[in-house]
Scaffold this motif. Sequence first.
Motif, PDB file in Angstrom:
ATOM      1  N   ALA A 198       0.827  -1.209   0.000  1.00 17.01           N
ATOM      2  CA  ALA A 198       0.000   0.000   0.000  1.00 17.01           C
ATOM      3  C   ALA A 198       0.858   1.254   0.000  1.00 17.01           C
ATOM      4  N   SER A 199       2.002   1.196   0.658  1.00 20.17           N
ATOM      5  CA  SER A 199       2.866   2.374   0.764  1.00 20.17           C
ATOM      6  C   SER A 199       3.402   2.846  -0.573  1.00 20.17           C
ATOM      7  N   ASN A 200       3.331   2.006  -1.614  1.00 16.47           N
ATOM      8  CA  ASN A 200       3.762   2.455  -2.942  1.00 16.47           C
ATOM      9  C   ASN A 200       2.974   3.664  -3.415  1.00 16.47           C
ATOM     10  N   THR A 201       1.741   3.801  -2.938  1.00 18.75           N
ATOM     11  CA  THR A 201       0.909   4.920  -3.381  1.00 18.75           C
ATOM     12  C   THR A 201       1.417   6.260  -2.861  1.00 18.75           C
ATOM     13  N   ARG A 202       2.338   6.223  -1.901  1.00 17.21           N
ATOM     14  CA  ARG A 202       2.920   7.493  -1.449  1.00 17.21           C
ATOM     15  C   ARG A 202       3.603   8.221  -2.602  1.00 17.21           C
ATOM     16  N   GLY A 203       3.989   7.496  -3.632  1.00 19.79           N
ATOM     17  CA  GLY A 203       4.590   8.135  -4.797  1.00 19.79           C
ATOM     18  C   GLY A 203       3.635   9.049  -5.536  1.00 19.79           C
ATOM     19  N   TRP A 204       2.341   8.924  -5.251  1.00 22.49           N
ATOM     20  CA  TRP A 204       1.353   9.793  -5.892  1.00 22.49           C
ATOM     21  C   TRP A 204       1.174  11.118  -5.155  1.00 22.49           C
ATOM     22  N   ALA A 205       1.787  11.268  -3.997  1.00 20.04           N
ATOM     23  CA  ALA A 205       1.537  12.451  -3.173  1.00 20.04           C
ATOM     24  C   ALA A 205       1.785  13.772  -3.909  1.00 20.04           C
ATOM     25  N   PRO A 206       2.892  13.935  -4.672  1.00 18.41           N
ATOM     26  CA  PRO A 206       3.074  15.217  -5.362  1.00 18.41           C
ATOM     27  C   PRO A 206       1.934  15.546  -6.318  1.00 18.41           C
ATOM     28  N   GLN A 207       1.424  14.531  -7.037  1.00 15.31           N
ATOM     29  CA  GLN A 207       0.310  14.788  -7.950  1.00 15.31           C
ATOM     30  C   GLN A 207      -0.948  15.199  -7.186  1.00 15.31           C
ATOM     31  N   LEU A 208      -1.184  14.566  -6.039  1.00 15.57           N
ATOM     32  CA  LEU A 208      -2.393  14.871  -5.283  1.00 15.57           C
ATOM     33  C   LEU A 208      -2.310  16.216  -4.577  1.00 15.57           C
ATOM     34  N   ARG A 209      -1.091  16.666  -4.315  1.00 14.90           N
ATOM     35  CA  ARG A 209      -0.952  18.018  -3.758  1.00 14.90           C
ATOM     36  C   ARG A 209      -1.193  19.077  -4.832  1.00 14.90           C
TER      37      ARG A 209
END
Length: 293
Positions: free
Chosen positions: A149-160
């Motif tokens: 699940a922690s792989n989704t942390r890579g999406w954080a810049p897009q979601l910001r």
Amino acid sequence: MPDSTPTADPRPPSSILVTGAAGNLGREVVTRLQAHGGHVRSLLRRPIPPRAGVESVVGDLTDPAVVREALVGVDAVFLIWPLLDPAPAHNLVAELNAAGPRVVYLSTTAIDDGTARQSDPIAQVHMDMEGLLHEAGLHPVVLRSDTLASNTRGWAPQLRAGDVVSGLEIARTAVVDERDVADAAATVLLAHHDRLDQALHVLTGPEVLSRADQVAHLGAALGRPLRFEALPADLARSRMLADGRPEPLVDALIAASVRRPESSRVTDHVERLTGRPAGAFAKWALDHVADFG
């Protein structure tokens, strides 16, 4: 999250080496081992701020001298192999054989045991590493983990920046909470030989999810109408290279996206090891809202 790793028995506390200790999963493994009285040593590629009660050895896993130093006095090793090539692991295996610890290897559920050649380089290197460890007589306990699940942390810049996550589409899989994998790993690492009755565990989450499903769960947790946008392989490749990812890794990720088959497999192996069912990705998303804010 409840932690159900077995409590210590009358024998002396284990001394455990954790490779990849600075990563999302490695950090969780260290935390659980410490909580249950394990003496922890971390092997790090580069120095990080010290962690109370944890010894550190800094250097490359492919350097025999570094590995030899890290293995002194160690009873068990949590092994994460970071390369797409298993060839440099031969020296590592030689050092493991000389030191004689128990080995717990983190592998992948993407392996198809019915074929020697795997769908993509990532699955292939894990199969090769499993084979190398077995052939060397190390008798590893293998934890085949599904997508963390922690792989989704890579999406954080897009979601910001907005409400769209764009990237490679991958086959649906039973995404697993890295905390569950860490609990399972700690259980095996702290166990003694007479308490191990299985050499292979397949760790999955409770439901099969697409990337769009994961983005939807994140949206629910964040209270935002998020959506996933699949990118063509060539565009995804150019973006990953522009972000600074190594070309071999980018090509391996593209191959996994294009070739890896969908998996509907859901197991109870997390519960067998930890005493509680695997957690849902929706719960992981709620617990990690701050990572995407």
